[in-house]
Design a protein around this motif. Sequence first.
Motif, PDB file in Angstrom:
ATOM      1  N   GLU A  45     -48.902 -21.678-159.310  1.00 23.82           N
ATOM      2  CA  GLU A  45     -48.164 -20.441-159.549  1.00 23.82           C
ATOM      3  C   GLU A  45     -46.682 -20.808-159.638  1.00 23.82           C
ATOM      4  O   GLU A  45     -46.186 -21.600-158.824  1.00 23.82           O
ATOM      5  CB  GLU A  45     -48.392 -19.448-158.400  1.00 23.82           C
ATOM      6  N   ALA A  46     -46.002 -20.236-160.642  1.00 22.43           N
ATOM      7  CA  ALA A  46     -44.571 -20.507-160.827  1.00 22.43           C
ATOM      8  C   ALA A  46     -43.784 -19.816-159.719  1.00 22.43           C
ATOM      9  O   ALA A  46     -44.054 -18.652-159.384  1.00 22.43           O
ATOM     10  CB  ALA A  46     -44.122 -20.017-162.193  1.00 22.43           C
ATOM     11  N   MET A  47     -42.813 -20.522-159.169  1.00 21.98           N
ATOM     12  CA  MET A  47     -41.955 -19.967-158.115  1.00 21.98           C
ATOM     13  C   MET A  47     -40.542 -19.775-158.668  1.00 21.98           C
ATOM     14  O   MET A  47     -39.984 -20.686-159.280  1.00 21.98           O
ATOM     15  CB  MET A  47     -41.926 -20.902-156.898  1.00 21.98           C
ATOM     16  N   LYS A  48     -39.997 -18.597-158.449  1.00 20.77           N
ATOM     17  CA  LYS A  48     -38.616 -18.295-158.843  1.00 20.77           C
ATOM     18  C   LYS A  48     -38.130 -17.202-157.912  1.00 20.77           C
ATOM     19  O   LYS A  48     -38.959 -16.571-157.237  1.00 20.77           O
ATOM     20  CB  LYS A  48     -38.554 -17.858-160.300  1.00 20.77           C
ATOM     21  N   PRO A  49     -36.816 -16.939-157.850  1.00 26.77           N
ATOM     22  CA  PRO A  49     -36.325 -15.966-156.869  1.00 26.77           C
ATOM     23  C   PRO A  49     -37.068 -14.636-156.986  1.00 26.77           C
ATOM     24  O   PRO A  49     -37.182 -14.072-158.078  1.00 26.77           O
ATOM     25  CB  PRO A  49     -34.844 -15.829-157.235  1.00 26.77           C
ATOM     26  N   GLY A  50     -37.617 -14.186-155.881  1.00 28.90           N
ATOM     27  CA  GLY A  50     -38.347 -12.922-155.843  1.00 28.90           C
ATOM     28  C   GLY A  50     -39.844 -13.068-155.985  1.00 28.90           C
ATOM     29  O   GLY A  50     -40.576 -12.109-155.753  1.00 28.90           O
ATOM     30  N   SER A  51     -40.326 -14.259-156.382  1.00 28.94           N
ATOM     31  CA  SER A  51     -41.782 -14.388-156.561  1.00 28.94           C
ATOM     32  C   SER A  51     -42.481 -14.428-155.206  1.00 28.94           C
ATOM     33  O   SER A  51     -42.038 -15.098-154.276  1.00 28.94           O
ATOM     34  CB  SER A  51     -42.134 -15.623-157.399  1.00 28.94           C
ATOM     35  N   LEU A  52     -43.574 -13.668-155.126  1.00 31.37           N
ATOM     36  CA  LEU A  52     -44.372 -13.596-153.898  1.00 31.37           C
ATOM     37  C   LEU A  52     -45.723 -14.237-154.152  1.00 31.37           C
ATOM     38  O   LEU A  52     -46.298 -14.062-155.242  1.00 31.37           O
ATOM     39  CB  LEU A  52     -44.610 -12.138-153.515  1.00 31.37           C
ATOM     40  N   HIS A  53     -46.250 -14.935-153.166  1.00 35.52           N
ATOM     41  CA  HIS A  53     -47.494 -15.691-153.356  1.00 35.52           C
ATOM     42  C   HIS A  53     -48.394 -15.484-152.145  1.00 35.52           C
ATOM     43  O   HIS A  53     -47.970 -15.740-151.008  1.00 35.52           O
ATOM     44  CB  HIS A  53     -47.174 -17.175-153.528  1.00 35.52           C
ATOM     45  N   TYR A  54     -49.603 -15.031-152.414  1.00 37.16           N
ATOM     46  CA  TYR A  54     -50.588 -14.892-151.341  1.00 37.16           C
ATOM     47  C   TYR A  54     -51.530 -16.088-151.413  1.00 37.16           C
ATOM     48  O   TYR A  54     -52.170 -16.322-152.450  1.00 37.16           O
ATOM     49  CB  TYR A  54     -51.375 -13.592-151.515  1.00 37.16           C
ATOM     50  N   ILE A  55     -51.587 -16.856-150.342  1.00 37.99           N
ATOM     51  CA  ILE A  55     -52.423 -18.058-150.297  1.00 37.99           C
ATOM     52  C   ILE A  55     -53.643 -17.718-149.451  1.00 37.99           C
ATOM     53  O   ILE A  55     -53.527 -17.510-148.232  1.00 37.99           O
ATOM     54  CB  ILE A  55     -51.636 -19.236-149.687  1.00 37.99           C
TER      55      ILE A  55
END
Length: 170
Positions: free
Chosen positions: A104-114
Motif C-alpha cells: 500500500e502506498a504511504m503518503k501524508p494522511g494515508s491510513l492503513h489497517y493491518i
Amino acid sequence: MPGLRSSEKKLGQLSGIFRDAQAFRGMDPDTIVYRVWWWEPVPGGTEGGLFWGLTEIQPGSVGDEYYMTHGHRHAVLDRAEFYGTTVGEGMLVLRDESGRSWFEAMKPGSLHYISGRVAHRVVNTGDVPLRFVACWPSDAGHDYQIAGGKGFGARVLRQNGKPSFTLTEE
Ligand code: PAN
Ligand code: ZN
C-alpha cells in the motif's frame, strides 16, 4: 510520562535484510536507519490495552534497495494494527500466511489497517524522513523471524530512479 520508550535501529542491526550484501558491507554499520518512539501506558502483554508509536525512517538505500524497517508479524497472531502516515512517501509491504505479498502506498494522511496474521514492513521511497504513527494491542508482541533476511516475498527497489515493487522467490 511512564511507559515512554524509544529505540534506534542501525544498519549493523539489519544484517541479512537487504539483498545487496556487497553494498551492505561497504556501508557504516553505525548509520541510523530508523527510530521508534512509543508509549506503553500499560505493561506489555496486558489484554485490552493499546500502544501508540511513531516511526521515522531515514531516506537512503543499500545498493538499489530503499531503507526499510526490519518487519515482523505479531507474536499473538490475530492482533491487528493501524498505521497512519504523517510525513514523507513510502510503501507498506504486507505478506499474509498463504505467502501472498502486496503493498500500500504511504503518503501524508494515508491510513492503513493491518489485519492480524499479516507481516508488515515499511520502506522509505522518498528523499525526506518518512514518519508514520501506529496503534497496536498491548498484548500483540513482535515476531521478527518472518523477516530474517527473507520472508516478505517482495522488495522495493529503485529502478530508473523510481520505486518498483518486485515480487521475489524468497
Ligand atoms: C511498529 C514497528 C516499528 C519498527 O511500531 O515496530 O515501525 O518496525 P520493526 O518493529 O519491524 O523494527 C509496529 O508495527 N508495531 O507493532
Ligand atoms: Zn506491528
